[in-house]
Design a protein around this motif. Structure first.
Motif, PDB file in Angstrom:
ATOM      1  N   ALA A 233      36.120  36.613  49.986  1.00  0.00           N
ATOM      2  CA  ALA A 233      35.009  37.464  50.422  1.00  0.00           C
ATOM      3  C   ALA A 233      35.521  38.619  51.272  1.00  0.00           C
ATOM      4  CB  ALA A 233      33.988  36.626  51.197  1.00  0.00           C
ATOM      5  N   ARG A 234      36.506  38.349  52.111  1.00  0.00           N
ATOM      6  CA  ARG A 234      37.092  39.407  52.932  1.00  0.00           C
ATOM      7  C   ARG A 234      37.824  40.424  52.055  1.00  0.00           C
ATOM      8  NH1 ARG A 234      42.150  38.949  57.282  1.00  0.00           N
ATOM      9  NH2 ARG A 234      42.312  41.217  57.589  1.00  0.00           N
ATOM     10  N   MET A 235      38.639  39.935  51.111  1.00  0.00           N
ATOM     11  CA  MET A 235      39.376  40.836  50.226  1.00  0.00           C
ATOM     12  C   MET A 235      38.431  41.694  49.402  1.00  0.00           C
ATOM     13  SD  MET A 235      42.448  38.399  48.778  1.00  0.00           S
ATOM     14  CE  MET A 235      42.961  39.670  47.601  1.00  0.00           C
ATOM     15  N   GLN A 236      37.360  41.095  48.921  1.00  0.00           N
ATOM     16  CA  GLN A 236      36.402  41.817  48.090  1.00  0.00           C
ATOM     17  C   GLN A 236      35.813  43.007  48.840  1.00  0.00           C
ATOM     18  OE1 GLN A 236      32.755  39.676  47.002  1.00  0.00           O
ATOM     19  NE2 GLN A 236      33.129  40.213  44.861  1.00  0.00           N
ATOM     20  N   GLY A 237      35.603  42.839  50.135  1.00  0.00           N
ATOM     21  CA  GLY A 237      35.021  43.918  50.914  1.00  0.00           C
ATOM     22  C   GLY A 237      36.021  44.917  51.449  1.00  0.00           C
ATOM     23  N   GLU A 238      37.278  44.465  51.696  1.00  0.00           N
ATOM     24  CA  GLU A 238      38.259  45.317  52.367  1.00  0.00           C
ATOM     25  C   GLU A 238      39.189  46.066  51.427  1.00  0.00           C
ATOM     26  OE1 GLU A 238      40.626  43.339  55.248  1.00  0.00           O
ATOM     27  OE2 GLU A 238      38.975  43.042  56.657  1.00  0.00           O
ATOM     28  N   CYS A 239      39.596  45.420  50.338  1.00  0.00           N
ATOM     29  CA  CYS A 239      40.636  46.021  49.497  1.00  0.00           C
ATOM     30  C   CYS A 239      40.326  45.783  48.028  1.00  0.00           C
ATOM     31  CB  CYS A 239      42.017  45.454  49.856  1.00  0.00           C
ATOM     32  SG  CYS A 239      43.358  46.299  48.984  1.00  0.00           S
ATOM     33  N   ARG A 240      39.623  46.732  47.437  1.00  0.00           N
ATOM     34  CA  ARG A 240      39.243  46.591  46.047  1.00  0.00           C
ATOM     35  C   ARG A 240      40.454  46.609  45.122  1.00  0.00           C
ATOM     36  NH1 ARG A 240      34.721  44.287  45.500  1.00  0.00           N
ATOM     37  NH2 ARG A 240      34.668  45.070  43.357  1.00  0.00           N
ATOM     38  N   HIS A 241      41.500  47.343  45.515  1.00  0.00           N
ATOM     39  CA  HIS A 241      42.691  47.423  44.654  1.00  0.00           C
ATOM     40  C   HIS A 241      43.365  46.056  44.543  1.00  0.00           C
ATOM     41  CE1 HIS A 241      46.350  48.850  42.777  1.00  0.00           C
ATOM     42  NE2 HIS A 241      47.056  48.307  43.750  1.00  0.00           N
ATOM     43  N   ARG A 242      43.636  45.417  45.693  1.00  0.00           N
ATOM     44  CA  ARG A 242      44.270  44.100  45.665  1.00  0.00           C
ATOM     45  C   ARG A 242      43.380  43.079  44.976  1.00  0.00           C
ATOM     46  NH1 ARG A 242      46.869  42.882  51.562  1.00  0.00           N
ATOM     47  NH2 ARG A 242      44.800  43.504  52.238  1.00  0.00           N
ATOM     48  N   TYR A 243      42.068  43.200  45.220  1.00  0.00           N
ATOM     49  CA  TYR A 243      41.137  42.272  44.594  1.00  0.00           C
ATOM     50  C   TYR A 243      41.134  42.453  43.080  1.00  0.00           C
ATOM     51  CZ  TYR A 243      37.063  39.189  44.548  1.00  0.00           C
ATOM     52  OH  TYR A 243      36.205  38.130  44.349  1.00  0.00           O
ATOM     53  N   GLY A 244      41.204  43.699  42.646  1.00  0.00           N
ATOM     54  CA  GLY A 244      41.258  43.969  41.214  1.00  0.00           C
ATOM     55  C   GLY A 244      42.519  43.423  40.578  1.00  0.00           C
ATOM     56  N   ARG A 245      43.645  43.535  41.271  1.00  0.00           N
ATOM     57  CA  ARG A 245      44.892  42.979  40.757  1.00  0.00           C
ATOM     58  C   ARG A 245      44.809  41.458  40.663  1.00  0.00           C
ATOM     59  NH1 ARG A 245      50.704  44.527  41.731  1.00  0.00           N
ATOM     60  NH2 ARG A 245      50.604  43.387  39.779  1.00  0.00           N
ATOM     61  N   LEU A 246      44.157  40.843  41.625  1.00  0.00           N
ATOM     62  CA  LEU A 246      43.991  39.392  41.595  1.00  0.00           C
ATOM     63  C   LEU A 246      43.159  38.970  40.378  1.00  0.00           C
ATOM     64  CD1 LEU A 246      44.283  36.578  42.842  1.00  0.00           C
ATOM     65  CD2 LEU A 246      42.329  37.107  44.315  1.00  0.00           C
ATOM     66  N   VAL A 247      42.079  39.691  40.128  1.00  0.00           N
ATOM     67  CA  VAL A 247      41.252  39.388  38.959  1.00  0.00           C
ATOM     68  C   VAL A 247      42.068  39.549  37.682  1.00  0.00           C
ATOM     69  CG1 VAL A 247      39.228  40.091  37.623  1.00  0.00           C
ATOM     70  CG2 VAL A 247      39.093  39.976  40.114  1.00  0.00           C
ATOM     71  N   GLY A 248      42.901  40.600  37.616  1.00  0.00           N
ATOM     72  CA  GLY A 248      43.748  40.807  36.451  1.00  0.00           C
ATOM     73  C   GLY A 248      44.729  39.664  36.242  1.00  0.00           C
ATOM     74  N   ALA A 249      45.296  39.152  37.340  1.00  0.00           N
ATOM     75  CA  ALA A 249      46.232  38.029  37.236  1.00  0.00           C
ATOM     76  C   ALA A 249      45.518  36.773  36.737  1.00  0.00           C
ATOM     77  CB  ALA A 249      46.877  37.765  38.594  1.00  0.00           C
ATOM     78  N   LEU A 250      44.276  36.568  37.178  1.00  0.00           N
ATOM     79  CA  LEU A 250      43.508  35.405  36.724  1.00  0.00           C
ATOM     80  C   LEU A 250      43.149  35.526  35.252  1.00  0.00           C
ATOM     81  CD1 LEU A 250      41.189  34.976  39.823  1.00  0.00           C
ATOM     82  CD2 LEU A 250      42.969  33.390  39.086  1.00  0.00           C
ATOM     83  N   ARG A 251      42.808  36.724  34.822  1.00  0.00           N
ATOM     84  CA  ARG A 251      42.495  36.933  33.404  1.00  0.00           C
ATOM     85  C   ARG A 251      43.695  36.598  32.534  1.00  0.00           C
ATOM     86  NH1 ARG A 251      39.634  42.574  34.353  1.00  0.00           N
ATOM     87  NH2 ARG A 251      37.456  41.928  34.555  1.00  0.00           N
ATOM     88  N   ALA A 252      44.878  36.961  32.986  1.00  0.00           N
ATOM     89  CA  ALA A 252      46.085  36.706  32.195  1.00  0.00           C
ATOM     90  C   ALA A 252      46.368  35.220  32.056  1.00  0.00           C
ATOM     91  CB  ALA A 252      47.276  37.415  32.845  1.00  0.00           C
ATOM     92  N   ALA A 253      45.901  34.420  33.001  1.00  0.00           N
ATOM     93  CA  ALA A 253      46.210  32.982  32.997  1.00  0.00           C
ATOM     94  C   ALA A 253      45.099  32.128  32.416  1.00  0.00           C
ATOM     95  CB  ALA A 253      46.508  32.511  34.415  1.00  0.00           C
ATOM     96  N   ALA A 254      43.864  32.626  32.441  1.00  0.00           N
ATOM     97  CA  ALA A 254      42.734  31.806  32.022  1.00  0.00           C
ATOM     98  C   ALA A 254      42.785  31.530  30.518  1.00  0.00           C
ATOM     99  CB  ALA A 254      41.428  32.500  32.377  1.00  0.00           C
ATOM    100  N   PRO A 255      42.495  30.296  30.095  1.00  0.00           N
ATOM    101  CA  PRO A 255      42.499  29.957  28.671  1.00  0.00           C
ATOM    102  C   PRO A 255      41.212  30.372  27.959  1.00  0.00           C
ATOM    103  CG  PRO A 255      41.999  28.011  29.963  1.00  0.00           C
ATOM    104  CD  PRO A 255      42.272  29.117  30.951  1.00  0.00           C
TER     105      PRO A 255
END
Length: 420
Positions: A233-255
């Motif tokens: 929740a903190r990342m989502q509000g403070e750093c959209r770039h890092r949060y976006g990279r995290l979402v991208g990493a999860l997409r790459a791993a999700a089946p």
């Protein structure tokens, strides 16, 4: 992130007498993979790094290792102070080498546990010679004589220090810095402490990650990732770039298709305390909150969040008086591949290699299967196993450029406590 400034960082961990190790060296590169079967001693090596990091905070040794404090010291190191001691010994001995702009600085410390948890020997050395050494002890008064370098006419200075705290951590409060020699001592101590205090050990515990947590705009991720929802929740509000990279990493791993990572909100009790719970957005399949997610995906989420954030979002106690551009985070990950398929582990290793190669952080990853790590860019592999005769843990670096192991010796830990 690149810079002409050499940020102090750990390049070697010495396990002279610690848990299952004797006179062993673990070389640390920007991206080190420590691999071996369960029970080989990988976790013990990570514990050694955590112990040195805790001591560098400057709190009493027993308090630092047995928990009860705040932040990184809230929980005991695995096994507590007693669990750090090799079988049949009276204490443990650890050391490290920190690379600085002026060259390497070596710290070695012996901790006794029989008459209270205390420092029984400590040395700080750079390329020019000794900076700090110890002498006689007064166990009853909890004091130890310390000598530090001073190039003035009066020569090296000697004074008693409390023996319940890392001596190097006490230097900034005890050394005046009135001579060139004393300033050299203080500079070396500062850089060693800076490197050690920037260590974060990630060992996610899925069952602790599943609950609602109180929203906190200053939330720092703990080693167990129990507060992952508040941190997201903190990342989502403070750093959209890092949060976006995290979402991208999860997409790459999700089946399965993953469209995003969200956070649900609720209020509880009479004060309407806001709470949050992270959730995976899965498009037409709906939303899976973390209380229903698999252990593997939760561990992946936690590791990826650690690698993509920094010391400001992790539960470390950094040397905040040192500018951030002169600090470098070291991340140690426990059992990186647990609960993950090999391609998912490879994705995390690739991310770790990227972070190490860019200078964002240095990474020490422990896992059982190193096959997928061999293709990871920038990985230095170190095999961990047990000696069939002695049962001690041994390390076998798979790189010609790593430092040599310390000379073998049949001497036990008691002798090391005297010699170190």
């Amino acid at each position: 992130m690149t810079s002409d400034v050499v940020r102090p960082h750990l390049e070697e961990l010495r396990l002279r007498a610690f848990k299952s190790y004797r006179r062993t060296v673990l070389p640390l590169s920007p991206f080190t993979v420590l691999h071996g079967p369960s029970g080989a001693g990988k976790s013990n090596a990570l514990d050694a790094l955590a112990v040195l990091s805790r001591l560098a905070i400057g709190e009493p040794v027993g308090h630092s290792l047995d928990g009860g404090g705040s932040g990184p010291l809230a929980d005991a190191v695995r096994g507590g102070s007693a669990g750090c001691v090799p079988y049949g010994e009276q204490g443990f001995v650890l050391g490290c080498t920190v690379r600085t702009g002026g060259g390497p600085v070596r710290l070695d410390v012996a901790v006794g546990t029989t008459e209270g948890v205390r420092i029984v020997r400590e040395r700080l050395v750079d390329d020019e010679g000794p900076l700090l050494d110890t002498g006689e002890q007064d166990v009853g008064r909890g004091r130890i004589n310390v000598t530090w370098h001073n190039d003035s006419r009066q020569g090296d200075i000697r004074a008693p220090f409390p023996s319940d705290t890392l001596l190097t951590a006490q230097l900034p409060l005890r050394v005046a810095g009135s001579s060139t020699g004393e300033r050299r001592v203080l500079a070396a101590a500062e850089q060693v402490l800076t490197a050690l205090r920037e260590v974060f050990t990630a060992d996610p515990v899925p069952r602790l990650m599943r609950g609602w947590t109180n929203a906190d705009p200053r939330a720092r991720l703990t080693g167990s990732a129990a507060n992952i929802s508040a941190v997201l929740a903190r990342m989502q509000g403070e750093c959209r770039h890092r949060y976006g990279r995290l979402v991208g990493a999860l997409r790459a791993a999700a089946p399965h298709p993953l469209t995003g990572l969200g956070v649900e909100h609720r209020s509880v009790d009479r004060r309407r305390t806001p709470q949050v719970l992270a959730a995976f957005d899965e498009g037409d399949a709906g939303r899976t909150t973390v209380d229903r997610a698999s252990d593997g995906m939760l561990r992946y989420l936690a590791f990826a969040a650690v690698l993509l954030t920094g010391a400001d979002v992790l539960d470390v106690d950094p040397a905040s008086e040192v500018p951030w551009e002169r600090r470098l985070l070291t991340v140690a990950t426990e059992d990186l591949g647990a609960g993950l398929a090999r391609p998912q582990t490879a994705q995390l290793l690739s991310l770790a290699g990227e972070m190490g190669g860019s200078g964002h952080a240095r990474v020490l990853a422990a896992l059982q299967d190193a096959d997928c790590a061999r293709s990871a860019a920038g990985a230095t592999l170190v095999a961990c196993g047990r000696d069939a005769r002695t049962g001690r843990s041994v390390l076998d670096p798979e790189s010609a450029r790593v430092p040599e192991q310390l000379p073998r010796s049949g001497a036990g830990g008691a002798r090391l406590m005297r010699e170190t």
